[in-house]
Design an enzyme around this catalytic site. Structure first.
Site, PDB file in Angstrom:
ATOM      1  N   GLU A 251       0.882  -1.170   0.000  1.00  0.00           N
ATOM      2  CA  GLU A 251       0.000   0.000   0.000  1.00  0.00           C
ATOM      3  C   GLU A 251       0.916   1.216   0.000  1.00  0.00           C
ATOM      4  O   GLU A 251       1.424   1.628   1.040  1.00  0.00           O
ATOM      5  CB  GLU A 251      -0.930  -0.036   1.218  1.00  0.00           C
ATOM      6  CG  GLU A 251      -2.140   0.889   1.081  1.00  0.00           C
ATOM      7  CD  GLU A 251      -1.868   2.286   1.570  1.00  0.00           C
ATOM      8  OE1 GLU A 251      -1.564   3.147   0.710  1.00  0.00           O
ATOM      9  OE2 GLU A 251      -1.958   2.530   2.776  1.00  0.00           O
ATOM     10  N   CYS A 285      -2.381   9.146   2.679  1.00  0.00           N
ATOM     11  CA  CYS A 285      -2.041   8.615   1.357  1.00  0.00           C
ATOM     12  C   CYS A 285      -3.172   8.804   0.353  1.00  0.00           C
ATOM     13  O   CYS A 285      -2.933   8.919  -0.853  1.00  0.00           O
ATOM     14  CB  CYS A 285      -1.658   7.136   1.457  1.00  0.00           C
ATOM     15  SG  CYS A 285      -2.944   6.091   2.165  1.00  0.00           S
TER      16      CYS A 285
END
Length: 479
Positions: A251, A285
């Site tokens: 990720e 993010c």
């Protein structure tokens, strides 16, 4: 500092290990720059011990009934809810986010644990039809011990997001959270310990990142890598993982495009986006970053966005009226300042913010910043800023907007605001991202996969897919 009452330690084979005989690293308060305490860093011997513990833990944990695994996850969720205020306080004191965000993070982590407790008893295989007397079985089994590395921006949730699916699948785990937010991870581990998780099933270590990752990933004991962090570090870890052919979930970074069309509810859209852009000081993010706004509403959008941004109260996240706290470490304001200067040098207009706070009392503050007419050549339009900076550009047509959304190698999150149903379907199909929000900024849910494509990584966390990432498939043929 007041309220920071965490004892900093490693957790290895059910034992808390302090600073004796180990190097240390200070954990700082980003609102003041002052040190909370000294965090012990793992030695090579500590890591070898953690690997041996997780090897033994896997043998026992995979043989534990799914209902028993689920019960421990459920008890951990209950403890996190009971201790949510304490966890939030620790997270704010070492990461900087405001209290309401930190407590929300803790409660989301508890929801993740509850969801994965349910998934633990829903790991199904299947039976293939064969001639009478024969059977072929497809089984889903735990991959083995996991090495997990996670970032500092969500110090409670990131830890749970790694541990919960691993335990649900029947895997043991060694987690290395960020040294900068160690206290949050330690308090989460105490919840697992107090819920009855055997000490050799989950380990929590801190240390010099390159040393820790090389030792854990070189070991034949480790069979799965899960990483949340930057693209360059993710690619480096994948190269290390390739030597033992371990399974990986990555990720990585993002650069979230936001497509705002002239038929949107403009005021509601701006309100949503300002709040979402500057939560956690932009250190998210999936943060909206590149705001591509249709020409007819561009000036109104820019003015409204800048006005709301200027009204945000920046300060210590422990103060109840603060709307945006400091950045997490002293590196971040400097990095954001350089991006702002570069954008202005290439023609961008500064509409709000753009500098560090003069009255920050030694903390790591940067004012919420809005730049308009940002050139595609600006560094901030091509590198993940990971901070409180919004980049605005106009577009003319739907095709132009889609082209801009897909221009970069990132593909984590994207957002679209339009009331046109046909356009919503088109955008959902055409945008290259693992997650797309249509008139919404909510992309995380316990039952929904979370992950990206292209340079933003592969594999998913959360949802059934998060557990599946910790399983391997075995086929058994019987006659």
């Amino acid at each position: 500092m007041t309220g920071y009452d965490t004892k900093l330690a490693l957790y290895v084979d059910g034992e808390w290990l302090g600073a004796d005989g180990r190097d240390t690293q200070d954990v700082l308060n980003p609102a003041t720059g002052a040190a909370h305490g000294a965090l012990p860093l793992a030695t090579a011997a500590d890591l070898d011990r953690a690997l041996d513990a997780t090897r033994r833990g896997f043998i026992a944990w995979r043989a534990t009934a799914p209902e028993a695994r689920a019960a421990i996850l459920t008890r951990t969720a209950a403890l996190i809810r009971e201790r949510a205020d304490h966890l939030a306080r620790i997270a704010t004191l070492e990461q900087g986010k405001i209290q309401v965000e930190a407590k929300g993070e803790a409660l989301f982590a508890a929801a993740l644990l509850d969801f994965h407790a349910g998934e633990a008893v829903r790991i199904y295989g299947r039976v293939l039809p064969r001639a009478p007397g024969g059977r072929s079985l497809v089984l889903q089994q735990p991959v083995g011990p996991v090495a997990a590395f996670c970032a500092w921006n969500f110090p409670i949730m990131n830890v749970v997001r790694k541990i919960a699916p691993a335990l649900a699948a029947g895997c043991s785990i060694i987690i290395k959270p960020s040294e900068e937010t160690a206290g949050s991870a330690i308090e989460v581990m105490r919840c697992f310990q107090d819920a009855g998780l055997p000490g050799n099933v989950a380990q929590c270590v801190f240390g010099v990142p390159d040393m820790v990752s090389r030792q854990l990933l070189a070991s034949p004991i480790t069979r799965k890598l899960s990483f949340t962090g930057s693209v360059p570090v993710g690619k480096h870890l994948m190269k290390l993982a390739a030597d033992t052919m371990m399974k990986t979930t990555m990720e990585l970074g993002g650069h979230g495009p936001v497509l705002v069309f002239d038929d949107c509810d403009l005021d509601k859209t701006i309100d949503l986006l300002v709040a979402h852009k500057f939560r956690n000081a932009g250190q998210v993010c999936i943060a909206p970053t590149r705001f591509h706004v249709q020409e007819g509403i561009y000036d109104r959008f820019a003015a409204g966005f800048a006005e709301r941004t200027k009204a945000l109260k920046v300060g210590d996240g422990m103060q109840p009226d603060t709307q945006m706290g400091p950045m997490a470490n002293p590196r971040r304001p400097e990095a954001i300042g350089a991006l702002v200067a570069d954008a202005q040098a290439t023609g961008a207009k500064l509409l709000a913010g753009g500098d560090t706070r003069d009255d920050s009392n030694g903390g790591f503050f940067f004012t919420p910043t809005v730049l308009s007419d940002v050139s595609l050549e600006a560094r901030a339009m091509n590198e993940e800023p990971f901070g409180p900076i919004a980049l605005l550009r106009p577009f003319a047509t739907v095709d132009d907007a889609i082209e801009q959304a897909n221009r970069l190698p990132f593909g984590l999150a994207a957002y679209c605001f339009t009331e046109n149903g046909r356009r919503q379907n088109l955008l959902g199909d055409a945008i290259e991202a693992g997650m797309v929000g249509i008139n919404s900024v909510r992309l995380s849910a316990p039952d929904a996969p979370f992950g990206g494509v292209k340079d933003s990584g592969h594999g998913s966390e959360d949802g059934p897919e998060g557990v599946a990432a910790h399983l391997v498939t075995k086929t058994v043929h019987m006659v």
